[in-house]
Design a protein around this motif. Sequence first.
Motif, short mmCIF file in Angstrom:
data_model
loop_
_atom_site.label_atom_id
_atom_site.label_comp_id
_atom_site.label_asym_id
_atom_site.label_seq_id
_atom_site.Cartn_x
_atom_site.Cartn_y
_atom_site.Cartn_z
N TRP B 176 2.43 42.97 -23.47
CA TRP B 176 3.25 41.91 -24.07
C TRP B 176 3.94 42.36 -25.34
O TRP B 176 5.03 41.92 -25.67
CB TRP B 176 2.40 40.68 -24.37
CG TRP B 176 1.93 39.95 -23.14
CD1 TRP B 176 2.45 40.07 -21.88
CD2 TRP B 176 0.85 39.00 -23.05
NE1 TRP B 176 1.76 39.25 -21.02
CE2 TRP B 176 0.78 38.58 -21.71
CE3 TRP B 176 -0.05 38.47 -23.98
CZ2 TRP B 176 -0.16 37.66 -21.26
CZ3 TRP B 176 -0.98 37.55 -23.53
CH2 TRP B 176 -1.03 37.15 -22.19
N ASN B 178 4.68 45.57 -28.53
CA ASN B 178 4.64 46.98 -28.91
C ASN B 178 3.33 47.23 -29.62
O ASN B 178 3.02 46.56 -30.59
CB ASN B 178 5.74 47.29 -29.92
CG ASN B 178 7.10 47.31 -29.29
OD1 ASN B 178 7.21 47.55 -28.11
ND2 ASN B 178 8.12 47.04 -30.08
N THR B 179 2.54 48.18 -29.13
CA THR B 179 1.29 48.49 -29.81
C THR B 179 1.19 50.00 -29.97
O THR B 179 1.87 50.75 -29.27
CB THR B 179 0.07 48.02 -28.99
OG1 THR B 179 0.19 48.53 -27.66
CG2 THR B 179 -0.03 46.51 -28.95
N LEU B 180 0.31 50.43 -30.87
CA LEU B 180 0.07 51.87 -30.99
C LEU B 180 -0.81 52.32 -29.83
O LEU B 180 -0.68 53.42 -29.31
CB LEU B 180 -0.61 52.18 -32.34
CG LEU B 180 -0.81 53.66 -32.67
CD1 LEU B 180 0.52 54.39 -32.71
CD2 LEU B 180 -1.53 53.83 -33.99
N HIS B 181 -1.71 51.41 -29.40
CA HIS B 181 -2.58 51.71 -28.27
C HIS B 181 -1.73 51.81 -27.00
O HIS B 181 -0.86 50.99 -26.77
CB HIS B 181 -3.62 50.59 -28.14
CG HIS B 181 -4.78 50.94 -27.26
ND1 HIS B 181 -4.67 50.98 -25.90
CD2 HIS B 181 -6.06 51.25 -27.55
CE1 HIS B 181 -5.85 51.32 -25.40
NE2 HIS B 181 -6.71 51.48 -26.38
N GLN B 182 -2.04 52.82 -26.17
CA GLN B 182 -1.25 53.01 -24.95
C GLN B 182 -1.64 51.98 -23.89
O GLN B 182 -2.73 51.43 -23.94
CB GLN B 182 -1.43 54.43 -24.42
CG GLN B 182 -2.81 54.74 -23.85
CD GLN B 182 -3.87 54.91 -24.92
OE1 GLN B 182 -3.58 54.84 -26.10
NE2 GLN B 182 -5.10 55.11 -24.49
N PRO B 183 -0.76 51.72 -22.90
CA PRO B 183 -1.08 50.76 -21.85
C PRO B 183 -2.21 51.23 -20.93
O PRO B 183 -2.66 52.38 -21.03
CB PRO B 183 0.23 50.63 -21.06
CG PRO B 183 1.21 51.52 -21.68
CD PRO B 183 0.58 52.26 -22.80
N ALA B 184 -2.63 50.35 -20.02
CA ALA B 184 -3.76 50.64 -19.13
C ALA B 184 -3.45 51.84 -18.24
O ALA B 184 -2.34 52.03 -17.79
CB ALA B 184 -4.07 49.42 -18.27
N SER B 185 -4.49 52.68 -18.01
CA SER B 185 -4.32 53.86 -17.16
C SER B 185 -4.87 53.62 -15.77
O SER B 185 -4.23 53.94 -14.77
CB SER B 185 -5.08 55.05 -17.75
OG SER B 185 -4.63 55.33 -19.04
N LYS B 188 -3.11 51.25 -13.41
CA LYS B 188 -1.70 51.56 -13.22
C LYS B 188 -1.48 52.16 -11.83
O LYS B 188 -2.25 53.00 -11.37
CB LYS B 188 -1.27 52.56 -14.29
CG LYS B 188 0.19 52.95 -14.23
CD LYS B 188 0.49 53.95 -15.31
CE LYS B 188 1.33 55.10 -14.76
NZ LYS B 188 1.71 56.05 -15.78
#
Lengths: 149, 245
Positions: B176, B178-185, B188
């Motif tokens: 939702w 912008n985060t520093l943490h990357q999205p789910a791997s 995916k």
Amino acid sequence: MTRKRRRLMIVVLGGLVLATAAALVLTAFEDNIVFFHSPTDIATNKELSIDRRLRVGGLVKPETWKKAPDGLTHNFAVTDMTHEVKVAYKGIMPDLFREGQGVVVEGRLLPDGSFRADEVLAKHDENYMPPEVAEALRKSGKWKGGADK
Amino acid sequence: MFQKYANPTRFLKLANAILPWVAGLTVILIATGLYFAFAASPPDYQQGQTVRIMYVHVPSAWMAMFAYAFIVLASAVGLIWKHPVAHVSALAAAPIGACFTLICLTTGSLWGKPMWGTWWVWDARLTSVLVLFFLYLGFIALANAFDDAARGEKASAILALIGGVNLPIIKFSVDWWNTLHQPASVTKLGMPAVHSSMLIPLLLMAVGFTTLFFTLVIIRSRAELASRRINALRAARIHAEAGGG
């Protein structure tokens, strides 16, 4: 209606109201929840103007990274493929910093449109694999990922 | 179908039968998982050896959310159907979930410093997980804040339900905003995400953490039920002595 049913209804309705309230609050505060802005936001949004601390995120544009002889002063451009911002930074880079890598820089926008960063954070993507696999994928042309360590 | 396990005696019978199996499974899964994680899995193409933090960090993060979902479900069952074992298991799960959250936050911080260049940032993912940790602490504190245990159970169950709103926020924060943490791997679709040589140890650890969670919940629920029984027996004896004298 039995008492159990009534309690079930209260819990379900309460949940719906709560979820709606949370969604409204989060939408209203979206600008404050985002961790960084893209170079396009900077170029198009006047409110993100000069003299305000902000964070800009994007990829380090290939072939723009220049390191001064002192080893601490760095110049590079952060791009989101449509717009870019020139960044100047003095300090130690995180391990993952390299051209083509995702980064978030924190600092101030200068009147000439460039950005003076006092902190650089590296973002990493959601892909994990052994170096040989990354190499093979890149060779086969199926994937164009970041550079090796 | 779960109706009959609401009875503490039946629950204990089932729990005692399951316990050796989940406990044994936990030891096997975590032992093989750790062997793969530290010895038999490759370094990452970008992060090198640091990627090994993932095998503890990611399963703890999943368990932090799973334990809270478990508490939400148990609290709802306890509030709506008044099953006595529901509140007991929610209370048993809370400190375990809080520990998983703390492990997730600590290992995440240790991972963030070498990779991102910072111990902590106030991005949506990190902040919502910190909120989850405080929800656990609030739940435990509220459950123990009343002299009357039943009132504490009810108040903490309501808090647990309200806090449930945080779970989808944690899960989707990386999509939702912008985060520093990357999205789910792992969830995916398509490649490359996580290579199988790293995915297998990760899943071994995740299943091992899940069985560990159930092992601890069973042990703690059993202890709580036993302590309530002792209290009830003691109260009955005092009552009988007072009546007899």
